[in-house]
Structures are given as structure tokens and as C-alpha cells.
Design a protein around this motif. Structure first.
Motif, short mmCIF file in Angstrom:
data_model
loop_
_atom_site.label_atom_id
_atom_site.label_comp_id
_atom_site.label_asym_id
_atom_site.label_seq_id
_atom_site.Cartn_x
_atom_site.Cartn_y
_atom_site.Cartn_z
N SER A 1 40.99 41.89 37.38
CA SER A 1 42.01 42.58 38.16
C SER A 1 41.39 43.29 39.38
CB SER A 1 42.70 43.60 37.26
OG SER A 1 43.70 44.26 37.97
N SER A 2 41.95 43.03 40.55
CA SER A 2 41.46 43.73 41.76
C SER A 2 41.98 45.16 41.69
CB SER A 2 42.02 43.10 43.03
OG SER A 2 41.85 41.72 43.00
N LYS B 1 47.71 36.80 42.76
CA LYS B 1 47.61 37.13 44.19
C LYS B 1 46.23 36.78 44.74
CE LYS B 1 48.58 41.45 43.44
NZ LYS B 1 48.87 41.42 42.02
N ASN C 1 51.74 31.58 37.98
CA ASN C 1 50.35 31.48 37.50
C ASN C 1 50.29 30.48 36.34
OD1 ASN C 1 47.83 31.82 36.41
ND2 ASN C 1 47.84 34.05 36.59
N SER D 1 50.32 42.71 38.50
CA SER D 1 48.93 42.46 38.14
C SER D 1 48.80 41.20 37.28
CB SER D 1 48.38 43.68 37.38
OG SER D 1 47.06 43.42 37.02
N GLY D 2 47.92 40.31 37.69
CA GLY D 2 47.71 39.08 36.93
C GLY D 2 48.62 37.94 37.37
N1 ATP Z 1 46.41 28.91 40.83
C1 ATP Z 1 45.79 29.25 39.71
N2 ATP Z 1 45.18 28.30 38.97
C2 ATP Z 1 44.55 28.62 37.83
N3 ATP Z 1 44.45 29.88 37.34
C3 ATP Z 1 45.04 30.86 38.05
C4 ATP Z 1 45.73 30.62 39.27
N4 ATP Z 1 46.19 31.78 39.72
C5 ATP Z 1 45.79 32.72 38.85
N5 ATP Z 1 45.10 32.18 37.83
C6 ATP Z 1 44.50 32.87 36.67
O1 ATP Z 1 45.11 34.13 36.55
C7 ATP Z 1 44.12 35.16 36.65
C8 ATP Z 1 44.70 36.33 37.39
O2 ATP Z 1 44.93 35.99 38.73
P1 ATP Z 1 44.64 37.00 39.91
O3 ATP Z 1 43.40 37.76 39.65
O4 ATP Z 1 44.74 36.24 41.17
O5 ATP Z 1 45.89 37.98 39.74
P2 ATP Z 1 46.31 39.19 40.71
O6 ATP Z 1 47.75 39.05 40.98
O7 ATP Z 1 45.41 39.24 41.88
O8 ATP Z 1 46.10 40.43 39.75
P3 ATP Z 1 45.60 41.93 40.09
O9 ATP Z 1 46.70 42.61 40.83
O10 ATP Z 1 45.40 42.49 38.73
O11 ATP Z 1 44.35 41.79 40.85
C9 ATP Z 1 42.94 34.53 37.35
O12 ATP Z 1 41.74 35.13 37.00
C10 ATP Z 1 43.02 33.10 36.84
O13 ATP Z 1 42.44 33.02 35.56
#
Ligand code: ATP
Length: 826
Positions: free
Chosen positions: A145-146, A98, A39, A94-95
Motif C-alpha cells: 500500500s502506498s 491505482k 483489480n 486502497s488496493g
Molecule cells: N492490473 C493488475 N494486474 C495484476 N495485479 C494487479 C493489478 N492491479 C493491481 N494488482 C494487484 O493488486 C495489488 C494492489 O494494487 P495497488 O498497490 O496498485 O493498489 P492501490 O490502489 O495503489 O492501493 P493503495 O492505495 O493502498 O496504495 C498489487 O500489489 C497487485 O498485486
């Protein structure tokens, strides 16, 4: 080899390589066919533009820098070539990124092959902001966070165009609806509606600021807002904290604007004004319901409670929004219906008054029930808006929470870690077990890699007699209790190596938990201690009979529909208050089993997302934590295998079939394996980079470009490669012909003929002087002389024939293997 594809693999080189690349904003890296995505925590818009999408289309994996688009394109090409649905499993904590990765994959697929789908494409892409409003929340680990898992399928017709989609969702975090920790928030929609609903709607729904509602008041009450929204927002929408500290800031979030976007997105998926209002009314009803407080009723001799006078207005508003009579809502919240099962008047309905804390739980159960059904409805509306009738294949993307462990771990963590055990097993099976079995079957001679089989951990949770089973059994008892459930887990499953008492934990906090308050599970990624006090309650999402009855009599047809559809999908009417619809755990078990069936029937691609630091900032690479994420996700075992393995492969038959249409006659008559050999030779590939198995062609890690070059099924590529094979053939024949001519010329002039002749003459001379066996030896020499003369005569009269030459082509030595013999065909 591209620098993003690692060849010499171990933990240290992997970590170092990822670090170096991250420092240069190269956030993606391949380990074999697995994509690691770190990330970046900063805007990388240029990395995902329409131009970049175009650039990756149809390009072999490895020809361009590693990218999530390359994985999406590979999934698409595999679907097309192998004629099999595909899935992409996106994992990470988380974060870690994904959901962002998932969105990029969907965008890539829709933008590349969805234009013919028209509205459907827009609807698929609009699904995400809608799901995020209702299913995402600010947590300490991720602003967005989802709080649910999802498997999004993009369906394609036989012409490989997008025709529709389908979303399955898992385990919405229900406890968040009624409370959050200090720095976290409830679901975004609650803040979006308070910040962004037009004044008339706010008035109609009696909305104010988040610190006026119990369900949002105890967490963080600030809005996300950019500069513009910060300035334009009225003070009466803001909480005291927001006014004092200012808004939260995140480039992707702005509550007021997000409400407007949500409204538009709901319209895009086909919801009219009335339906949208129904949704907002339900959200507001949950907020007002949360404000209904209870206190002991001094006049009730049975120890019952009453609605606090200060919250009577909230009760009235909630009742109005839910379309029920306020007195009936009052009644339903204060007492539980029970049917007598024994005694004289069997089946008599009696009302059991609830204590204050029980009434609070009943209220929360109603709020959770309404909101989670609203979420189910939202997902089903999205699905209805992206229907498909002629799907041939699909690409499914799984975005589900990774392994979790906190100081306090409850039922949610238990379910999510159970899910991760299943996914880890799938990963082990796909990447490690199946892979090694295949190498063995194909005779590649690759050394065995051992890995830990976690089937026993899964058994501990899901088999009959396992933890989920014991939990359901406990719920069926007349007086279920957390203590009794915990005891039965220890006594029933104590034999499993995976289960232990909390006091066996390495963490002090957990050692303080009593034996009958929790249990420890040794998961594949580490030991987690679960506290069981809320397991029973969280496993049961059925409402008390009186609350169910209340909803069924509501004048609000939308609300009634939310509850009715659930009963309908289960095919039977719910038995009130009991686990008649199936417990949360058993439903999840079934969902997981369906998901695993799907994953097992598709080709799979894996994306492992990595969170570089817990501060959520760019340019901070915390090596220790990143390494532990790599270890948790099983990457380090994969490294060992990949170091000596062959991750890309294709069956000879399929490769041959793909090319057959373009082959000229002399090539078409080849058997598939031989054709593949020829193809690789024509491309001049290094023999160390690939291996021929019994039925398949295999490529070493990092050789995607070479592999994909031959796997690209578009006609131009196939025709171009066939042309290269033909050219190679002509050149090699020419070389053989030259060699042939050269050898004949040499033979004609060669001294060896003379040399051999003089040797024979010497031999005859020696034999004539022999005393013993002279006659027999002279006969042998004479025979030699005759055959020598015949051969010399033959060579001198005509050149070598082609098969004779082909058996001994220049630089190839003498071949005895079937292929070498067959090679003589040319
Ligand atoms: N490829 C990317 N480019 C820029 N920012 C990113 C990228 N991937 C993630 N982020 C940043 O990181 C944050 C968290 O990413 P994301 O919501 O996809 O995490 P997650 O793994 O789905 O977490 P969770 O399990 O809590 O839902 C995003 O809101 C964004 O700000």
C-alpha cells in the motif's frame, strides 16, 4: 461499437457488464471516456507485454479492447494534437490498483517515446521501486500500500519525445514510522534492510530481525519471501513469528531480493556507495532510536524521567549513527528548551524536564522527523536524476488515496478525505458542470442533470474560520488542547450542514464519542466521524527546540543536510517547536491548491480503479461493494449524463487546421464547419452518432473509434482520409451528373409537358366563356402560356446547370440551411 464501451447506461447495466467482463478476464471497461479498471488480483503479464504496447500505439480509443494503455495513448495524442499538457487522475480505494495502473501508464509512455532519453527513461522507471521501498507498507487492505500520494509528470520536448520527469509527493503517513496495528507493517525498507543487507552492512549498522526493534516489533514481523529466499535466509535475520509461521507471500514482493533491487535502483539514479550508505545508516538510526525507552527518574524531584538502563546500548548506537554525542542525545530527549517570555530575565533559556510519556513522544517525533525528511530527500534525488531543460508539455499521473473511513478516523483520514472532496469537485466540474455548460453554449439541446455541489464541504475545511484554520489557531495558544479545539469547531462551524456532532452518526461506535472528542463531516461519499485527540500533534511536524539543536550540531553531514534543505526550501530558519514552517494541514492545503491549478490547466483523463473484494483474491466479484465504489466515485451521476451526452468533441477550426496541409485546392477553400460535414459524410457515419454544435463537432458515447479515426494526426491517416473525401466527392458528383442527365431526358420525353399544355388550353377555353373579369383572366392565362413555353424551350435547349442540380440532389430534398446551400458548391 466495442463491447467494452457501454451505450445503455444505468447502475444495473454497468455493474452487470463489469461483472460479465471481469469473469472473462476483461478487467477494463469504458464509461464514456472514463476507464474503469477492476483489480484482477492475478498475474496478467500477457496484458502488458511489449507487443501489446506496440499494438496500442497510435490506435484510436475503442478500436482495440479497453486498456490502460489506450488511455495513456489518448493522453499522448491529445497532448500532440491539442498542444496542451495532459493529466490522468487515477482513483480508487486502497488496493484497487491505482499504483499498478500508474506504473503501466509510465511504462507505456517511456517505452513508446522515451528511447531517445536514454538513461532518463530507465531512471523514471526505477523511481517506482525506490518510492515503494520507502513509502509503501503492508496493510490489511493491500500488501504493497502506498502511504503517500504522488503526481508524476513525464515531460516532453516539442518533438514529443520524453525529456525528463518530476514527482510531487503528498502526506507521507508519519504515524506508521513509530507503530502499526498487529497485522500491518512499517515501511518496506525496514524489513528489506534486515532481510537483505549484506552481512558486513548488517554488522556495521547493528541490524538484526524485526522483532528486535520497537518500531517494527508490535506489528507483523514476517518477511515477504519467495521459495528461494525462504530457503536461503539465515535464522538470525528472522523474527520468532517468521520462523514459526513462515514468510508472507506475494508475487510482487520479496524483502531480501527487493533490498538488492533497491540498491541497484539507487545506483541507477546516480547515488554512489557513500550516499547509499548514508541512507541505510539513517534507516538503521531510526530503528535504534525507537528502542530507546524511558522510565520515571526517582531522583528527579521535578517529575522528570530517564533512559531505561536496558536501552542504554540502543541510545549509544542511535547516537553513533546520527553522529551526535550520546549524552547530548540523552539530554535532548529528556528535556525541552524553553525561553522565558515574561518576568525579570526575559529570553532566558530554561530546560523543562519531560515526563516519561512526553519523552517517548519526543523520541517518536525525532524518528518521524528524520524518516519523513529522508523520504523528501529520496524524492528530490529522483527528481534531480530526471531533470529536463526543454519541456514543452507534460503528462501528469495522479495516484493518491481514495476516500477513507474506518472505526477510528484521525487527522490522516481527515486530510485524505479533504483531498478527495477537492478531486471530486474537480471531477464534477470537468465531467458534469463544464460538460453541461458546453452543451448549452453549443446548442446541443441536452437535458440537464443535477449533481450535488460539494463546495460547502470544502469551505468547512479550508476557509478562514474552517477546521484547518481553527486547528492552526489552537496550536498557537499557550496551552493548546484537543478538547478546546473540538469545541471551537462545533461552535465556529456549527452552522454548516456538513458538520455534526458524533452522536448524530449512524454507527454506534461513533455515537459513543463525546461532543468534545470529535466531529462528524458529511462528505460527498458519506459521513465520517473524526476523533480529534491526535489532531494537534499530527498537524505539527516541528521538533522540540532541543532536538532541532541536536541535529544541527550533528557530525553526520547527511543528516544535517536533510534538515537544512527543509529550512532552505522554506527560505527561513525554523522557529523551534512552533508552526513556523507551516502546519502539516496548511502545507497540504497549499500543495492541493497547486495541484488543482495544474489539473485545471491540463486536459484530463480519469481512471477509476475498483477493488473486487476485500480478501484480495482473484475470481471473487462482490457486487454490493463494487456498486458502492462506483457510486462513491461519482460514476453513477456520470452515467446519467453520458446516456444523453456527447463525450468526444473537437473544434471545427482545429480539425480543419490539422487536415489543411493535405487538402487539394477545391477542398481547401471550404469553411471548417463545412469541411467537417463533408468529412463525416465521406466516412459514411451515422447521423445519430454525432452532432454539430456552434463551434465543435460532438460524438455520442461509445463512438470513440469513429471520433479517433478523424482525430488521428499522423500524416498517413490524414492523407488517407483526405483521399476518401476526394473519392466521395467524385462519386457524389458522378451521381449528380447522372441524375441531371436522367432528369433532362425525362423532361424531354415527359407527358407532364403535354399535360400542362392541355390544362392551359382548357383554362383558356373556360375563360372565354366567362361573363365577369374575362379580359383580366384571359391575360393571366396568356402570361402563363408564355412563361410555360419559355421554360420548356430552355429545358429542351440545354441541361440544368450544376448549381440548379445541386440545390436538389438525389435523396436530399430541398435544403435551405446555410450548409445545404453551401453544399451546392460541389
Ligand atoms: N492490473 C493488475 N494486474 C495484476 N495485479 C494487479 C493489478 N492491479 C493491481 N494488482 C494487484 O493488486 C495489488 C494492489 O494494487 P495497488 O498497490 O496498485 O493498489 P492501490 O490502489 O495503489 O492501493 P493503495 O492505495 O493502498 O496504495 C498489487 O500489489 C497487485 O498485486
Amino acid at each position: 461499437m466495442h463491447e467494452g464501451a457501454l451505450m445503455n447506461l444505468n447502475e444495473a447495466t454497468l455493474l452487470n457488464n463489469v461483472r460479465l467482463r471481469y469473469g472473462r478476464d476483461a478487467i477494463y471497461t469504458y464509461v464514456a471516456n472514463i476507464l474503469l479498471a477492476v483489480n484482477p488480483y492475478k498475474d496478467m503479464r500477457q496484458l502488458y507485454s511489449s507487443e501489446v504496447i506496440k499494438k496500442y500505439q497510435g490506435k484510436s480509443l475503442g478500436t482495440l479492447p479497453p486498456h490502460v494503455f489506450a488511455i495513456a495513448d489518448k493522453a499522448f495524442r491529445d497532448m500532440k494534437v491539442l498542444k496542451q499538457s495532459q493529466s490522468v487522475v487515477v482513483s480508487g480505494e486502497s488496493g484497487a490498483g491505482k499504483t499498478e495502473s500508474t506504473k503501466y501508464i509510465l511504462r507505456y509512455l517511456c517505452k513508446s517515446w522515451g528511447s531517445a532519453a536514454g538513461e532518463i527513461e530507465a531512471r523514471i522507471l526505477q523511481a517506482n521501486p525506490i518510492l515503494e521501498s520507502f513509502g509503501n507498507a503492508k496493510t490489511t487492505r493491500n500488501n504493497n500500500s502506498s502511504r503517500f500520494g504522488k503526481f508524476i509528470e513525464i515531460h516532453f520536448n516539442d518533438r514529443m519525445s520524453v525529456v525528463g520527469g518530476y514527482i510531487s509527493h503528498y502526506l507521507l503517513e508519519r504515524s506508521r514510522i513509530v507503530g502499526q496495528s498487529r497485522e500491518e507493517r512499517n515501511y518496506h525498507i525496514f524489513y528489506q534492510i534486515c532481510a537483505g543487507a549484506p552481512d558486513s552492512l548488517r554488522k556495521q549498522l547493528r541490524l538484526s530481525s524485526p522483532d528486535h526493534f520497537q518500531y517494527t516489533r508490535l506489528g507483523c514481523t514476517q518477511y515477504f519471501a519467495d521459495k528461494e529466499s525462504k530457503q536461503s535466509m539465515n535464522a538470525d535475520r528472522q523474527s520468532a513469528d517468521h520462523r514459526k509461521k513462515g514468510p508472507l507471500s506475494d508475487p510482487n514482493l520479496d524483502d531480501a531480493k527487493d533490498f538488492a533491487r533497491l540498491d541497484k535502483a539507487l545506483a541507477t539514479i546516480g547515488l554512489g556507495e557513500k550516499q547509499r550508505l548514508d541512507i541505510y545508516t539513517t534507516v538503521a538510526a531510526v530503528l535504534h532510536l525507537g528502542n530507546v525507552a524511558f522510565e520515571d527518574n526517582p531522583e528527579d524531584r521535578k517529575g522528570g524521567c530517564m533512559v531505561s538502563p536496558s536501552s542504554e546500548q540502543s541510545l549509544a548506537t542511535a547516537a553513533a549513527l546520527l553522529g551526535v554525542d550520546p549524552d547530548e542525545l540523552n539530554q535532548a530527549l529528556l528535556a525541552r528548551v524553553m525561553q522565558t517570555s515574561k518576568g525579570g530575565a526575559k529570553g532566558t533559556v530554561i530546560m523543562v524536564p519531560l515526563k516519561t510519556h512526553e519523552a517517548h513522544s519526543a523520541r517518536d517525533a525525532l524518528a518521524k522527523g528524520i524518516y519523513s525528511r529522508l523520504f523528501d530527500y529520496i524524492v528530490s534525488v529522483i527528481n534531480q536524476s530526471i531533470p529536463f531543460s526543454s519541456s514543452s508539455y507534460y503528462i501528469g499521473v495522479l495516484d493518491i488515496a481514495g476516500f477513507e473511513y474506518f472505526t477510528v478516523n484521525s487527522f490522516e483520514q481527515f486530510c485524505i478525505n479533504y483531498c478527495n472532496e477537492k478531486l471530486q469537485q474537480f471531477f464534477n466540474q470537468r465531467i458534469l458542470r463544464d460538460e453541461q455548460e458546453l452543451y448549452e453554449r453549443e446548442g446541443l439541446g441536452v437535458k440537464k442533470i443535477s449533481y450535488v455541489d460539494n463546495q460547502d464541504a470544502i469551505d468547512l475545511i479550508e476557509t478562514k474560520g474552517g477546521i484547518l484554520y481553527l486547528l492552526d489557531e489552537e496550536s498557537k495558544l499557550p496551552r493548546p488542547s484537543a478538547v478546546h479545539f473540538t469545541q471551537s469547531v462545533h461552535s465556529g462551524c456549527g452552522g454548516s450542514f456538513r458538520l455534526a456532532l458524533p452522536r448524530k452518526s449512524k454507527l454506534r461506535d461513533h455515537r459513543e464519542i463525546r461532543d468534545d472528542e470529535g466531529f462528524l463531516v458529511r462528505h460527498f461519499a458519506g459521513a465520517v466521524c473524526y476523533q480529534t485527540d491526535k489532531f494537534l500533534e499530527k498537524n505539527n511536524d516541528a521538533l522540540h527546540g532541543s532536538l532541532e539543536g541536536l541535529i544541527h550540531e550533528s557530525r553526520n553531514s547527511f543528516l544535517q543536510g536533510l534538515f537544512a534543505s527543509q529550512a532552505a526550501t522554506n527560505g527561513k530558519a525554523p522557529a523551534r517547536g512552533k508552526l513556523a514552517l507551516g502546519s502539516v494541514g496548511s502545507k497540504f492545503k497549499q500543495q492541493l491548491s497547486d495541484l488543482m491549478d495544474k489539473l485545471n490547466s491540463t486536459g484530463t483523463n480519469f481512471i477509476r480503479c475498483i477493488k473486487p473484494n476485500p480478501k484480495m483474491v482473484d475470481r471473487l466479484f462482490e457486487g454490493g461493494q463494487i456498486l458502492s465504489q462506483l457510486q462513491c466515485s461519482g460514476m453513477t451521476t456520470v452515467l446519467q449524463l453520458m446516456q444523453q451526452g456527447y463525450p468526444s468533441r473537437a473544434p471545427f477550426n482545429e480539425l480543419y487546421a490539422m487536415y489543411k496541409k493535405y487538402l487539394p485546392k477545391e477542398l481547401a477553400r471550404l469553411d471548417p464547419r463545412l469541411f467537417c460535414k463533408l468529412l463525416l459524410r465521406a466516412l459514411g457515419l451515422n447521423e445519430h452518432d454525432f452532432k454539430f454544435g456552434m463551434t465543435k463537432l460532438f460524438f455520442r458515447p461509445g463512438k470513440f473509434a469513429e471520433f479517433d479515426q478523424i482525430m488521428k494526426s499522423d500524416p498517413e491517416n490524414l492523407a488517407a482520409l483526405v483521399a476518401r473525401v476526394r473519392k466521395w466527392l467524385v462519386v457524389s458528383r458522378w451521381k449528380k451528373a447522372i441524375w441531371c442527365a436522367y432528369s433532362v431526358i425525362k423532361l424531354r420525353k415527359q407527358d407532364p409537358v403535354k399535360g400542362l399544355q392541355s390544362t392551359l388550353t382548357q383554362m383558356a377555353d373556360m375563360v372565354s366563356k366567362m361573363k365577369k373579369d374575362r379580359e383580366a383572366s384571359a391575360k393571366h392565362v396568356q402570361q402563363l402560356q408564355v412563361s410555360f413555353e419559355t421554360v420548356v424551350k430552355k429545358i429542351r435547349s440545354k441541361p440544368l446547370t450544376q448549381p440548379q442540380v445541386s440545390r436538389r440532389p438525389p435523396g436530399q430534398g430541398v435544403g435551405n440551411s446555410p450548409e445545404r446551400r453551401n453544399f451546392g458548391l460541389f
